[in-house]
Motif scaffolding. Structure first.
Motif, PDB file in Angstrom:
ATOM      1  N   GLY A 106      27.184 -20.595 -35.492  1.00 42.31           N
ATOM      2  CA  GLY A 106      26.238 -21.381 -36.290  1.00 42.31           C
ATOM      3  C   GLY A 106      24.810 -21.299 -35.807  1.00 42.31           C
ATOM      4  O   GLY A 106      23.895 -21.797 -36.454  1.00 42.31           O
ATOM      5  N   LYS A 107      24.605 -20.703 -34.624  1.00 44.72           N
ATOM      6  CA  LYS A 107      23.242 -20.602 -34.085  1.00 44.72           C
ATOM      7  C   LYS A 107      23.026 -19.181 -33.561  1.00 44.72           C
ATOM      8  O   LYS A 107      22.470 -18.979 -32.460  1.00 44.72           O
ATOM      9  CB  LYS A 107      23.061 -21.575 -32.922  1.00 44.72           C
ATOM     10  N   GLU A 108      23.550 -18.211 -34.305  1.00 46.96           N
ATOM     11  CA  GLU A 108      23.517 -16.824 -33.847  1.00 46.96           C
ATOM     12  C   GLU A 108      22.083 -16.355 -33.582  1.00 46.96           C
ATOM     13  O   GLU A 108      21.167 -16.686 -34.341  1.00 46.96           O
ATOM     14  CB  GLU A 108      24.154 -15.888 -34.887  1.00 46.96           C
ATOM     15  N   LEU A 109      21.920 -15.609 -32.522  1.00 49.13           N
ATOM     16  CA  LEU A 109      20.620 -14.993 -32.261  1.00 49.13           C
ATOM     17  C   LEU A 109      20.505 -13.764 -33.138  1.00 49.13           C
ATOM     18  O   LEU A 109      21.492 -13.044 -33.342  1.00 49.13           O
ATOM     19  CB  LEU A 109      20.502 -14.614 -30.777  1.00 49.13           C
ATOM     20  N   ARG A 110      19.324 -13.523 -33.651  1.00 49.99           N
ATOM     21  CA  ARG A 110      19.124 -12.378 -34.541  1.00 49.99           C
ATOM     22  C   ARG A 110      17.937 -11.554 -34.085  1.00 49.99           C
ATOM     23  O   ARG A 110      17.025 -12.067 -33.421  1.00 49.99           O
ATOM     24  CB  ARG A 110      18.904 -12.852 -35.985  1.00 49.99           C
ATOM     25  N   THR A 111      17.985 -10.275 -34.416  1.00 49.44           N
ATOM     26  CA  THR A 111      16.865  -9.391 -34.094  1.00 49.44           C
ATOM     27  C   THR A 111      15.732  -9.673 -35.085  1.00 49.44           C
ATOM     28  O   THR A 111      15.902 -10.443 -36.038  1.00 49.44           O
ATOM     29  CB  THR A 111      17.263  -7.905 -34.232  1.00 49.44           C
ATOM     30  N   ASN A 112      14.601  -9.013 -34.855  1.00 52.79           N
ATOM     31  CA  ASN A 112      13.468  -9.174 -35.779  1.00 52.79           C
ATOM     32  C   ASN A 112      13.826  -8.733 -37.192  1.00 52.79           C
ATOM     33  O   ASN A 112      13.158  -9.110 -38.156  1.00 52.79           O
ATOM     34  CB  ASN A 112      12.269  -8.350 -35.292  1.00 52.79           C
ATOM     35  N   TYR A 113      14.889  -7.924 -37.309  1.00 49.21           N
ATOM     36  CA  TYR A 113      15.301  -7.431 -38.635  1.00 49.21           C
ATOM     37  C   TYR A 113      16.377  -8.324 -39.257  1.00 49.21           C
ATOM     38  O   TYR A 113      16.977  -7.991 -40.277  1.00 49.21           O
ATOM     39  CB  TYR A 113      15.826  -5.995 -38.530  1.00 49.21           C
ATOM     40  N   GLY A 114      16.680  -9.465 -38.577  1.00 51.23           N
ATOM     41  CA  GLY A 114      17.658 -10.400 -39.128  1.00 51.23           C
ATOM     42  C   GLY A 114      19.097 -10.004 -38.862  1.00 51.23           C
ATOM     43  O   GLY A 114      20.027 -10.596 -39.428  1.00 51.23           O
ATOM     44  N   ILE A 115      19.289  -9.009 -38.001  1.00 50.19           N
ATOM     45  CA  ILE A 115      20.665  -8.571 -37.695  1.00 50.19           C
ATOM     46  C   ILE A 115      21.161  -9.341 -36.473  1.00 50.19           C
ATOM     47  O   ILE A 115      20.372  -9.663 -35.561  1.00 50.19           O
ATOM     48  CB  ILE A 115      20.672  -7.048 -37.390  1.00 50.19           C
ATOM     49  N   ARG A 116      22.462  -9.665 -36.472  1.00 49.25           N
ATOM     50  CA  ARG A 116      23.029 -10.393 -35.312  1.00 49.25           C
ATOM     51  C   ARG A 116      22.721  -9.633 -34.028  1.00 49.25           C
ATOM     52  O   ARG A 116      23.022  -8.438 -33.928  1.00 49.25           O
ATOM     53  CB  ARG A 116      24.555 -10.487 -35.455  1.00 49.25           C
ATOM     54  N   ASP A 117      22.157 -10.342 -33.057  1.00 48.02           N
ATOM     55  CA  ASP A 117      21.754  -9.686 -31.819  1.00 48.02           C
ATOM     56  C   ASP A 117      22.841  -9.900 -30.763  1.00 48.02           C
ATOM     57  O   ASP A 117      22.754 -10.803 -29.912  1.00 48.02           O
ATOM     58  CB  ASP A 117      20.412 -10.283 -31.362  1.00 48.02           C
ATOM     59  N   GLU A 118      23.890  -9.046 -30.872  1.00 48.58           N
ATOM     60  CA  GLU A 118      25.061  -9.226 -29.993  1.00 48.58           C
ATOM     61  C   GLU A 118      24.670  -9.114 -28.515  1.00 48.58           C
ATOM     62  O   GLU A 118      25.156  -9.882 -27.680  1.00 48.58           O
ATOM     63  CB  GLU A 118      26.136  -8.148 -30.296  1.00 48.58           C
ATOM     64  N   ASP A 119      23.785  -8.163 -28.206  1.00 48.05           N
ATOM     65  CA  ASP A 119      23.415  -7.953 -26.799  1.00 48.05           C
ATOM     66  C   ASP A 119      22.768  -9.204 -26.212  1.00 48.05           C
ATOM     67  O   ASP A 119      23.137  -9.671 -25.135  1.00 48.05           O
ATOM     68  CB  ASP A 119      22.445  -6.762 -26.660  1.00 48.05           C
ATOM     69  N   SER A 120      21.803  -9.741 -26.952  1.00 47.77           N
ATOM     70  CA  SER A 120      21.113 -10.942 -26.448  1.00 47.77           C
ATOM     71  C   SER A 120      22.084 -12.113 -26.304  1.00 47.77           C
ATOM     72  O   SER A 120      22.013 -12.887 -25.341  1.00 47.77           O
ATOM     73  CB  SER A 120      19.979 -11.346 -27.387  1.00 47.77           C
ATOM     74  N   MET A 121      23.008 -12.220 -27.282  1.00 46.07           N
ATOM     75  CA  MET A 121      23.968 -13.335 -27.204  1.00 46.07           C
ATOM     76  C   MET A 121      24.882 -13.165 -25.991  1.00 46.07           C
ATOM     77  O   MET A 121      25.178 -14.130 -25.290  1.00 46.07           O
ATOM     78  CB  MET A 121      24.775 -13.436 -28.503  1.00 46.07           C
ATOM     79  N   ASN A 122      25.305 -11.911 -25.739  1.00 48.58           N
ATOM     80  CA  ASN A 122      26.171 -11.685 -24.585  1.00 48.58           C
ATOM     81  C   ASN A 122      25.445 -12.004 -23.276  1.00 48.58           C
ATOM     82  O   ASN A 122      26.009 -12.614 -22.372  1.00 48.58           O
ATOM     83  CB  ASN A 122      26.665 -10.231 -24.564  1.00 48.58           C
ATOM     84  N   VAL A 123      24.168 -11.588 -23.210  1.00 50.74           N
ATOM     85  CA  VAL A 123      23.392 -11.829 -21.981  1.00 50.74           C
ATOM     86  C   VAL A 123      23.198 -13.332 -21.765  1.00 50.74           C
ATOM     87  O   VAL A 123      23.417 -13.858 -20.674  1.00 50.74           O
ATOM     88  CB  VAL A 123      22.013 -11.113 -22.057  1.00 50.74           C
ATOM     89  N   ARG A 124      22.832 -14.021 -22.840  1.00 50.71           N
ATOM     90  CA  ARG A 124      22.587 -15.472 -22.735  1.00 50.71           C
ATOM     91  C   ARG A 124      23.894 -16.211 -22.417  1.00 50.71           C
ATOM     92  O   ARG A 124      23.906 -17.153 -21.623  1.00 50.71           O
ATOM     93  CB  ARG A 124      21.980 -15.965 -24.051  1.00 50.71           C
ATOM     94  N   ALA A 125      24.991 -15.750 -23.044  1.00 51.49           N
ATOM     95  CA  ALA A 125      26.297 -16.369 -22.777  1.00 51.49           C
ATOM     96  C   ALA A 125      26.652 -16.203 -21.299  1.00 51.49           C
ATOM     97  O   ALA A 125      27.116 -17.143 -20.640  1.00 51.49           O
ATOM     98  CB  ALA A 125      27.368 -15.727 -23.659  1.00 51.49           C
ATOM     99  N   ARG A 126      26.419 -15.003 -20.775  1.00 48.58           N
ATOM    100  CA  ARG A 126      26.707 -14.741 -19.360  1.00 48.58           C
ATOM    101  C   ARG A 126      25.858 -15.657 -18.471  1.00 48.58           C
ATOM    102  O   ARG A 126      26.330 -16.206 -17.475  1.00 48.58           O
ATOM    103  CB  ARG A 126      26.408 -13.264 -19.076  1.00 48.58           C
ATOM    104  N   THR A 127      24.588 -15.850 -18.883  1.00 45.13           N
ATOM    105  CA  THR A 127      23.676 -16.671 -18.076  1.00 45.13           C
ATOM    106  C   THR A 127      24.157 -18.114 -18.000  1.00 45.13           C
ATOM    107  O   THR A 127      24.196 -18.704 -16.911  1.00 45.13           O
ATOM    108  CB  THR A 127      22.245 -16.640 -18.692  1.00 45.13           C
ATOM    109  N   VAL A 128      24.551 -18.688 -19.154  1.00 46.80           N
ATOM    110  CA  VAL A 128      24.968 -20.105 -19.093  1.00 46.80           C
ATOM    111  C   VAL A 128      26.287 -20.249 -18.331  1.00 46.80           C
ATOM    112  O   VAL A 128      26.487 -21.224 -17.608  1.00 46.80           O
ATOM    113  CB  VAL A 128      25.070 -20.795 -20.485  1.00 46.80           C
ATOM    114  N   LEU A 129      27.167 -19.253 -18.465  1.00 45.45           N
ATOM    115  CA  LEU A 129      28.418 -19.341 -17.694  1.00 45.45           C
ATOM    116  C   LEU A 129      28.136 -19.168 -16.199  1.00 45.45           C
ATOM    117  O   LEU A 129      28.770 -19.809 -15.361  1.00 45.45           O
ATOM    118  CB  LEU A 129      29.435 -18.312 -18.194  1.00 45.45           C
ATOM    119  N   ASN A 130      27.157 -18.326 -15.871  1.00 37.46           N
ATOM    120  CA  ASN A 130      26.765 -18.172 -14.464  1.00 37.46           C
ATOM    121  C   ASN A 130      26.237 -19.478 -13.893  1.00 37.46           C
ATOM    122  O   ASN A 130      26.460 -19.790 -12.727  1.00 37.46           O
ATOM    123  CB  ASN A 130      25.677 -17.107 -14.312  1.00 37.46           C
TER     124      ASN A 130
END
Ligand SMILES: Nc1ncnc2c1ncn2[C@@H]1O[C@H](COP(=O)(O)OP(=O)(O)OP(=O)(O)O)[C@@H](O)[C@H]1O
Length: 283
Positions: A106-130
């Motif tokens: 429901g709060k997906e990160l998106r690139t400047n082109y409006g595409i789901r930004d899987e890489d950024s979400m994975n990095v941010r997810a890793r950061t909060v779990l860290n």
């Protein structure tokens, strides 16, 4: 100069559901960087109070102040905007999605082109779990996680908004001893980072292991708030059960060894009431 304005002030809050007065003129102040446990028997009003702070319910009367400012919390989203995040027992995940995808549901990160930004979400997810020192892989399907790991992900999810206050409803419920220790450690980390936590908890050992203050609710009223290091299991149990502070309640036949500390002569009655309300599993 240090800010002495409380993080949250609950003033004269009452809540009526048609025939039930779930909260009666509740006052409670939450400071910065503290863990406050809400304890009480079933139906005491704990969840109702937490749901009001989370924005799920509007109080019938009374008001809330956040950082000293009177505030109406209309819904979960406005609570988030005010720096309040919550984890409820019925927190649901999409079983077919990964940990990272669930974190950003429901709060997906998106690139400047409006595409789901899987890489950024994975990095941010890793950061909060860290932040919680959790090694859960963010690409794992949520369905493959244990109950404790799911609880970890639910807590991690609250951190995405960098909240000041996190509400946890029964955070250690149904967890193993090791998983419980992990979740209590996460709560410690949240406090170390400067956040405050309000947790509803039936398990008094967990409460005493982590809480700075303990607020006792009975029949919709806050009947006591203690510094955890200035009270005892016995006092909290007696207050939860509504046992008056009188002598002569000794149960002479009761030779049960109680699991926590030295108990006064009132222990037989306290034990029975605690058993009846499922507060403790007595040995
Ligand atoms: N949505 C609702 N509609 C009607 N009554 C409600 C509602 N939610 C709670 N109540 C009632 O309000 C009172 C307080 O309930 P609440 O769930 O806040 O207690 P609790 O202390 O969290 O209990 P438990 O430990 O069993 O979860 C209870 O009498 C309950 O039946």
């Amino acid at each position: 100069m240090k800010d002495t304005t409380p993080l949250l002030e609950i003033r004269d809050v009452s809540m009526r559901f048609e025939f039930v007065e779930a909260l009666k003129s509740v006052n409670l102040t939450i400071g910065h960087q503290e863990v406050v446990a809400l304890v009480g028997d079933n139906g005491a009003g704990k969840s109702t109070l937490v749901k009001i702070i989370a924005g799920l319910y509007q109080p019938s009367t009374g008001h809330l102040r956040i950082h000293g400012k009177e505030t109406k919390i209309n819904d979960i989203r406005s609570a988030n905007d005010l720096g309040i995040a919550s984890v409820f027992q019925d927190n649901e995940f999409c079983e077919n999605l990964s940990v990272a995808a669930n974190l950003f549901l429901g709060k997906e990160l998106r690139t400047n082109y409006g595409i789901r930004d899987e890489d950024s979400m994975n990095v941010r997810a890793r950061t909060v779990l860290n932040t919680l020192s959790s090694s859960i892989q963010v690409s794992r399907p949520i369905s493959s996680l244990s109950m404790g790991q799911r609880r970890t992900v639910a807590i991690a999810k609250t951190l995405l908004n960098d909240p000041d206050l996190i509400l946890l409803d029964e955070p250690t419920d149904s967890l193993s001893i090791i998983q419980t220790a992990e979740v209590l450690e996460y709560i410690r980390r949240l406090r170390t980072e400067g956040r405050s936590v309000i947790m509803v908890c039936h398990d008094l050992p967990d409460v005493f292991a982590i809480a700075d203050r303990i607020a006792v609710l009975r029949q919709g009223r806050i009947i006591a708030v203690h510094n955890a290091n200035e009270t005892s299991y016995e006092q909290i149990l007696a207050e939860i059960a509504g046992i008056p502070n009188t002598d002569g309640l000794e149960d002479a036949d009761d030779k049960t060894t109680l699991p926590y500390g030295n108990f006064s002569p009132r222990r037989g009655l306290i034990k029975r009431r605690a058993e009846q309300s499922g507060l403790l599993a007595w040995t």
